[in-house]
Design a protein around this motif. Structure first.
Motif, mmCIF file in Angstrom:
data_model
loop_
_atom_site.group_PDB
_atom_site.id
_atom_site.type_symbol
_atom_site.label_atom_id
_atom_site.label_comp_id
_atom_site.label_asym_id
_atom_site.label_seq_id
_atom_site.Cartn_x
_atom_site.Cartn_y
_atom_site.Cartn_z
ATOM 1 N N GLN A 84 0.821 -1.204 0.000
ATOM 2 C CA GLN A 84 0.000 0.000 0.000
ATOM 3 C C GLN A 84 0.861 1.263 0.000
ATOM 4 N N ARG A 85 1.845 1.305 0.888
ATOM 5 C CA ARG A 85 2.686 2.504 0.985
ATOM 6 C C ARG A 85 3.489 2.698 -0.300
ATOM 7 N N ALA A 86 4.112 1.624 -0.752
ATOM 8 C CA ALA A 86 4.903 1.715 -1.981
ATOM 9 C C ALA A 86 4.018 2.039 -3.175
ATOM 10 N N GLY A 87 2.817 1.484 -3.202
ATOM 11 C CA GLY A 87 1.911 1.747 -4.308
ATOM 12 C C GLY A 87 1.481 3.199 -4.370
ATOM 13 N N TYR A 125 -3.436 7.035 -7.381
ATOM 14 C CA TYR A 125 -3.030 7.854 -6.236
ATOM 15 C C TYR A 125 -4.240 8.292 -5.414
ATOM 16 N N LEU A 126 -5.280 8.796 -6.068
ATOM 17 C CA LEU A 126 -6.428 9.284 -5.320
ATOM 18 C C LEU A 126 -7.127 8.157 -4.574
ATOM 19 N N ALA A 127 -7.339 7.024 -5.247
ATOM 20 C CA ALA A 127 -8.007 5.895 -4.602
ATOM 21 C C ALA A 127 -7.210 5.397 -3.403
ATOM 22 N N MET A 128 -5.905 5.229 -3.570
ATOM 23 C CA MET A 128 -5.078 4.719 -2.482
ATOM 24 C C MET A 128 -4.876 5.779 -1.409
ATOM 25 N N GLY A 129 -4.778 7.055 -1.818
ATOM 26 C CA GLY A 129 -4.627 8.121 -0.833
ATOM 27 C C GLY A 129 -5.814 8.196 0.099
ATOM 28 N N ILE A 130 -7.016 8.099 -0.456
ATOM 29 C CA ILE A 130 -8.223 8.113 0.376
ATOM 30 C C ILE A 130 -8.239 6.904 1.307
ATOM 31 N N ALA A 131 -7.919 5.724 0.774
ATOM 32 C CA ALA A 131 -7.932 4.505 1.580
ATOM 33 C C ALA A 131 -6.879 4.557 2.681
ATOM 34 N N VAL A 132 -5.678 5.041 2.372
ATOM 35 C CA VAL A 132 -4.607 5.123 3.374
ATOM 36 C C VAL A 132 -4.983 6.093 4.484
ATOM 37 N N CYS A 133 -5.510 7.256 4.125
ATOM 38 C CA CYS A 133 -5.882 8.242 5.140
ATOM 39 C C CYS A 133 -7.042 7.737 5.995
ATOM 40 N N ALA A 134 -7.951 6.973 5.395
ATOM 41 C CA ALA A 134 -9.036 6.378 6.172
ATOM 42 C C ALA A 134 -8.497 5.337 7.149
#
Length: 399
Positions: A84-87, A125-134
């Motif tokens: 997740q982080r690397a992605g 980026y947007l999809a993973m950024g939202i998921a990571v911040c959640a």
């Protein structure tokens, strides 16, 4: 005393880290908002620079949006949970490199390919950024975190696009892409430095990820997002000719109205956060869809009474149109959290928005080809919004 201070510092550290991560992701979303819309404004300059017809230059927008809407869910679906982080960093890195390379492109074919790569990086980026911040934010503050990210994207559209176009008029079309790349690079540097190690998510086979499409709640959420985009973004495509009609004010300069729509979007994106953390997501989505329907339906009447009265429904339309994705993404993550595929669900939601925009634009063109009055565009868009509200109400009663 020091023991209590150390304990307090330790307890607040994760919250501080989560907040900083949200703001850094929002900076990247600001750059993404610029990249999503600035190319349309650069078409005349690129057309001249490459000596190509306008319809060829316009395909740069198509390349970005298709890659964003179709490519990003595929990559998110295949990305293992432990990356997740690397992605997230790789997606933002791809976005930065693609925009920098776009500024150096000398052939249309290369520029088309680079805009497609930028679109893929944006969507992932947007999809993973939202998921990571959640994931990093406490459940009670997830709505606010998503709202900040969406507010960053809205701000990039409203504030960043005019700034980059002004820069392009002075320094050339490539300078706009350099600005986007520089902003993305600043977010990338901050995230590479401060993004914490993320919990390792279980590896989910692709078949199980695709099974979410059989989840009735997920399909209902995606359907509402699709219908909202058809109505909202489809009507946005035709806002200029709509207001140029004599019965709607014969507006010569559309810019003030687009600013009102965009500023409403920024306000709605930020203000929806606290509501998303206090209200049930489905109820909030229903309220937003009803407001969107009212704004679109009332637009012809307001514009016919006086041109400046049109700013009222336009501001409401922009606010609720942008705000909708906060409770939608929050609800998708909550619904699929136990299955571990919330980031894939968010990516599909973003695809629904771009698909809805394309359908709305095509549908509006069909209405005009049929010779119907331009006021029917707003009525049709409002009707689609009403159907979306009905779908949402049905979903709430079913679940």
């Amino acid at each position: 005393m020091s023991v209590h201070s150390d304990a307090y510092a330790a307890s607040t550290q994760p919250e501080v880290t989560a907040r900083l991560t949200v703001y850094l992701v929002a900076v990247g979303a600001f750059a993404l908002g610029m990249a999503s819309y600035v190319t349309a404004g650069l078409i005349p300059m690129i057309q001249t620079a490459f000596t190509i017809p306008v319809e060829a230059a316009a395909q740069l927008v198509t390349a970005f949006t298709l890659a964003y809407g179709l490519g990003s869910p595929l990559i998110v679906a295949f990305l293992p949970g432990r990356y997740q982080r690397a992605g997230l960093l790789a997606a933002l890195g791809l976005f930065v490199l693609a925009n920098a390379a776009s500024a150096l492109a000398t052939e249309l074919s290369w520029l088309l390919a680079l805009r497609a790569l930028a679109g893929v990086g944006s969507g992932v980026y947007l999809a993973m950024g939202i998921a990571v911040c959640a994931t990093l934010s406490p459940p009670a503050k997830r709505g606010k975190a998503i709202a900040i990210i969406m507010g960053g994207m809205a701000s990039g559209t409203v504030l960043g696009v005019p700034l980059s176009l002004l820069l392009a008029e002075r320094l050339g079309w490539a300078s706009a892409f350099w600005l986007v790349a520089a902003l993305g690079l600043s977010a990338l540097a901050g995230l590479a430095w401060r993004l914490p190690k993320l919990p390792t998510a279980a590896t989910i086979p692709l078949g199980r990820k695709l099974a979410l499409l059989a989840d009735g709640r997920v399909l209902a959420i995606l359907t509402v997002s699709l219908l909202a985009a058809i109505g909202s973004l489809g009507m946005y495509t035709f806002i200029a000719p709509f207001l140029a009609e004599p019965e709607h004010g014969a507006i010569r300069s559309i810019a003030p109205y687009l600013w009102v729509w965009g500023l409403g979007g920024v306000a709605g994106s930020f203000l929806i956060g606290p509501l998303a953390d206090r209200m049930r997501g489905p109820a909030l989505t229903l309220a937003i869809m009803l407001c969107l329907t009212f704004a679109l339906m009332s637009l012809p009447l307001a514009a016919s009474m006086h041109p400046w009265l049109a700013v009222l429904p336009i501001a409401l339309w922009g606010a609720v149109g942008w705000a909708l994705q906060v409770p939608q993404n929050n609800e998708l993550i909550r619904t699929r959290e136990a299955q571990g595929d919330g980031n894939f669900a968010v990516a599909l939601n973003e695809s629904a928005l771009y698909l809805g925009s394309a359908i709305g634009a095509a549908g509006g063109g069909l209405i005009l080809l049929m010779g119907l009055p331009l006021s029917s565009l707003a009525v049709a868009a409002g009707t689609v919004g009403a159907v979306g509200a009905l779908v949402q109400l049905t979903n709430m009663r079913r679940h």
